[in-house]
Design a protein around this motif. Structure first.
Motif, PDB file in Angstrom:
ATOM      1  N   GLY A 160     -32.049 -37.667 -17.664  1.00 58.46           N
ATOM      2  CA  GLY A 160     -31.365 -36.387 -17.727  1.00 58.46           C
ATOM      3  C   GLY A 160     -31.187 -35.917 -19.143  1.00 58.46           C
ATOM      4  O   GLY A 160     -31.346 -36.678 -20.099  1.00 58.46           O
ATOM      5  N   GLY A 161     -30.843 -34.651 -19.250  1.00 52.40           N
ATOM      6  CA  GLY A 161     -30.584 -34.104 -20.570  1.00 52.40           C
ATOM      7  C   GLY A 161     -29.983 -32.718 -20.474  1.00 52.40           C
ATOM      8  O   GLY A 161     -30.129 -32.028 -19.470  1.00 52.40           O
ATOM      9  N   THR A 162     -29.288 -32.368 -21.532  1.00 53.74           N
ATOM     10  CA  THR A 162     -28.669 -31.050 -21.635  1.00 53.74           C
ATOM     11  C   THR A 162     -28.859 -30.553 -23.054  1.00 53.74           C
ATOM     12  O   THR A 162     -28.806 -31.336 -24.000  1.00 53.74           O
ATOM     13  N   ILE A 163     -29.073 -29.264 -23.169  1.00 52.29           N
ATOM     14  CA  ILE A 163     -29.128 -28.654 -24.492  1.00 52.29           C
ATOM     15  C   ILE A 163     -28.068 -27.554 -24.525  1.00 52.29           C
ATOM     16  O   ILE A 163     -27.864 -26.836 -23.539  1.00 52.29           O
ATOM     17  N   TYR A 164     -27.360 -27.509 -25.644  1.00 50.76           N
ATOM     18  CA  TYR A 164     -26.245 -26.592 -25.832  1.00 50.76           C
ATOM     19  C   TYR A 164     -26.505 -25.714 -27.050  1.00 50.76           C
ATOM     20  O   TYR A 164     -27.099 -26.169 -28.019  1.00 50.76           O
ATOM     21  N   SER A 165     -25.997 -24.500 -26.994  1.00 57.35           N
ATOM     22  CA  SER A 165     -25.974 -23.651 -28.184  1.00 57.35           C
ATOM     23  C   SER A 165     -24.517 -23.539 -28.625  1.00 57.35           C
ATOM     24  O   SER A 165     -23.600 -23.855 -27.863  1.00 57.35           O
ATOM     25  N   ILE A 166     -24.318 -23.085 -29.851  1.00 57.70           N
ATOM     26  CA  ILE A 166     -22.960 -22.914 -30.367  1.00 57.70           C
ATOM     27  C   ILE A 166     -22.604 -21.436 -30.337  1.00 57.70           C
ATOM     28  O   ILE A 166     -23.360 -20.596 -30.837  1.00 57.70           O
ATOM     29  N   THR A 167     -21.463 -21.137 -29.739  1.00 54.37           N
ATOM     30  CA  THR A 167     -20.990 -19.756 -29.647  1.00 54.37           C
ATOM     31  C   THR A 167     -20.277 -19.372 -30.951  1.00 54.37           C
ATOM     32  O   THR A 167     -19.894 -20.246 -31.731  1.00 54.37           O
ATOM     33  N   PRO A 168     -20.061 -18.086 -31.167  1.00 56.41           N
ATOM     34  CA  PRO A 168     -19.300 -17.660 -32.350  1.00 56.41           C
ATOM     35  C   PRO A 168     -17.871 -18.230 -32.383  1.00 56.41           C
ATOM     36  O   PRO A 168     -17.264 -18.335 -33.433  1.00 56.41           O
ATOM     37  N   ASN A 169     -17.363 -18.632 -31.211  1.00 59.31           N
ATOM     38  CA  ASN A 169     -16.008 -19.207 -31.127  1.00 59.31           C
ATOM     39  C   ASN A 169     -16.000 -20.717 -31.343  1.00 59.31           C
ATOM     40  O   ASN A 169     -15.011 -21.375 -31.015  1.00 59.31           O
ATOM     41  N   GLN A 170     -17.108 -21.267 -31.863  1.00 50.43           N
ATOM     42  CA  GLN A 170     -17.210 -22.710 -32.109  1.00 50.43           C
ATOM     43  C   GLN A 170     -17.034 -23.521 -30.824  1.00 50.43           C
ATOM     44  O   GLN A 170     -16.317 -24.520 -30.780  1.00 50.43           O
ATOM     45  N   GLU A 171     -17.733 -23.066 -29.790  1.00 50.68           N
ATOM     46  CA  GLU A 171     -17.792 -23.788 -28.525  1.00 50.68           C
ATOM     47  C   GLU A 171     -19.246 -24.081 -28.214  1.00 50.68           C
ATOM     48  O   GLU A 171     -20.139 -23.353 -28.650  1.00 50.68           O
ATOM     49  N   LEU A 172     -19.461 -25.130 -27.435  1.00 54.93           N
ATOM     50  CA  LEU A 172     -20.814 -25.472 -27.010  1.00 54.93           C
ATOM     51  C   LEU A 172     -21.047 -24.873 -25.627  1.00 54.93           C
ATOM     52  O   LEU A 172     -20.305 -25.144 -24.686  1.00 54.93           O
ATOM     53  N   LYS A 173     -22.083 -24.059 -25.542  1.00 51.98           N
ATOM     54  CA  LYS A 173     -22.452 -23.395 -24.291  1.00 51.98           C
ATOM     55  C   LYS A 173     -23.627 -24.144 -23.680  1.00 51.98           C
ATOM     56  O   LYS A 173     -24.642 -24.385 -24.337  1.00 51.98           O
ATOM     57  N   PHE A 174     -23.497 -24.527 -22.426  1.00 51.95           N
ATOM     58  CA  PHE A 174     -24.595 -25.157 -21.713  1.00 51.95           C
ATOM     59  C   PHE A 174     -25.748 -24.161 -21.619  1.00 51.95           C
ATOM     60  O   PHE A 174     -25.573 -23.050 -21.124  1.00 51.95           O
ATOM     61  N   GLU A 175     -26.925 -24.549 -22.095  1.00 57.13           N
ATOM     62  CA  GLU A 175     -28.103 -23.690 -22.006  1.00 57.13           C
ATOM     63  C   GLU A 175     -29.031 -24.143 -20.884  1.00 57.13           C
ATOM     64  O   GLU A 175     -29.444 -23.339 -20.068  1.00 57.13           O
ATOM     65  N   THR A 176     -29.376 -25.421 -20.878  1.00 56.62           N
ATOM     66  CA  THR A 176     -30.219 -25.986 -19.824  1.00 56.62           C
ATOM     67  C   THR A 176     -29.707 -27.385 -19.513  1.00 56.62           C
ATOM     68  O   THR A 176     -29.404 -28.152 -20.419  1.00 56.62           O
ATOM     69  N   LEU A 177     -29.610 -27.701 -18.230  1.00 54.86           N
ATOM     70  CA  LEU A 177     -29.178 -29.017 -17.766  1.00 54.86           C
ATOM     71  C   LEU A 177     -30.194 -29.509 -16.746  1.00 54.86           C
ATOM     72  O   LEU A 177     -30.484 -28.800 -15.782  1.00 54.86           O
ATOM     73  N   ILE A 178     -30.728 -30.697 -16.985  1.00 52.88           N
ATOM     74  CA  ILE A 178     -31.720 -31.290 -16.079  1.00 52.88           C
ATOM     75  C   ILE A 178     -31.329 -32.734 -15.817  1.00 52.88           C
ATOM     76  O   ILE A 178     -31.010 -33.471 -16.757  1.00 52.88           O
ATOM     77  N   ASN A 179     -31.331 -33.135 -14.546  1.00 52.80           N
ATOM     78  CA  ASN A 179     -31.144 -34.539 -14.198  1.00 52.80           C
ATOM     79  C   ASN A 179     -32.063 -34.843 -13.027  1.00 52.80           C
ATOM     80  O   ASN A 179     -31.880 -34.296 -11.935  1.00 52.80           O
ATOM     81  N   ASP A 180     -33.056 -35.677 -13.279  1.00 53.83           N
ATOM     82  CA  ASP A 180     -34.063 -35.962 -12.261  1.00 53.83           C
ATOM     83  C   ASP A 180     -33.476 -36.680 -11.052  1.00 53.83           C
ATOM     84  O   ASP A 180     -33.737 -36.295  -9.913  1.00 53.83           O
ATOM     85  N   SER A 181     -32.676 -37.725 -11.264  1.00 55.89           N
ATOM     86  CA  SER A 181     -32.117 -38.499 -10.150  1.00 55.89           C
ATOM     87  C   SER A 181     -31.222 -37.660  -9.252  1.00 55.89           C
ATOM     88  O   SER A 181     -31.201 -37.843  -8.036  1.00 55.89           O
TER      89      SER A 181
END
Length: 183
Positions: A45-66
């Motif tokens: 599995g894996g997730t990639i996050y971007s950073i918002t202007p409010n210094q938060e991590l936004k979920f961009e893509t989430l994948i988990n094969d199992s």
């Protein structure tokens, strides 16, 4: 765990660097980085996050094969999770590995999430309890732009070898660090 084939790793890095220089859709590009990192490390599995202007991590893509999960990215399935604050009341959010990696600008490598003493893994265990999953190995890497600013975080879960979950090896870690430097 055997080392990756250097030719395959080089081909994947070259292909990704080409996509980074030509892809105009940021969502697609982030998903490509995640998928390449997942493939090269054999992560479940894996997730990639971007950073918002409010210094938060936004979920961009989430994948988990199992778990059969593919949300965000080009899937057009919304990710139902709240943004993760990097700081809480001016202090680094140590309750989330992705926030800690973003704040410290350092990768975090966990061999076994249930044995880790140096980091708070309660969030991973709580998510595991909800889904019936077992998070073991974790690789969390901040992504820096060419100006040295953190613009996102990549997190991979459960590297695999011959059907067994194993820690991420140094070659895989180095490859993921190279990939995220392209971001």
């Amino acid at each position: 765990m055997p080392l990756l084939n250097n030719d395959d790793a080089l081909k994947e890095l070259l292909a990704l660097s080409y996509r980074v220089s030509t892809e105009k859709n940021t969502t697609k590009l982030l998903e490509d980085i995640l998928c390449s990192a997942k493939a090269l490390t054999h992560a479940d599995g894996g997730t990639i996050y971007s950073i918002t202007p409010n210094q938060e991590l936004k979920f961009e893509t989430l994948i988990n094969d199992s778990l059969g999960l593919y949300m965000g990215g080009t899937s057009e399935k919304p990710i139902p999770f709240n943004h993760i604050p990097i700081y809480i009341q001016g202090e680094v959010n140590k309750n989330a590995l992705v926030a800690l990696a973003a704040a410290t600008q350092q990768p975090i490598i966990i061999e076994d999430a249930y044995q880790a003493c140096s980091h708070d893994m309660s969030g991973a265990r709580a998510m595991d309890q909800k889904t019936g999953y077992r998070t073991k190995s974790v690789l969390t890497v901040p992504m820096q732009n060419h100006e040295g600013e953190i613009n996102g975080v990549l997190q991979l879960i459960n590297a695999q070898h011959q059907g067994e979950v194993v820690p991420f090896n140094q070659q895989e870690i180095d490859l993921v660090l190279s990939m995220t430097s392209l971001a």
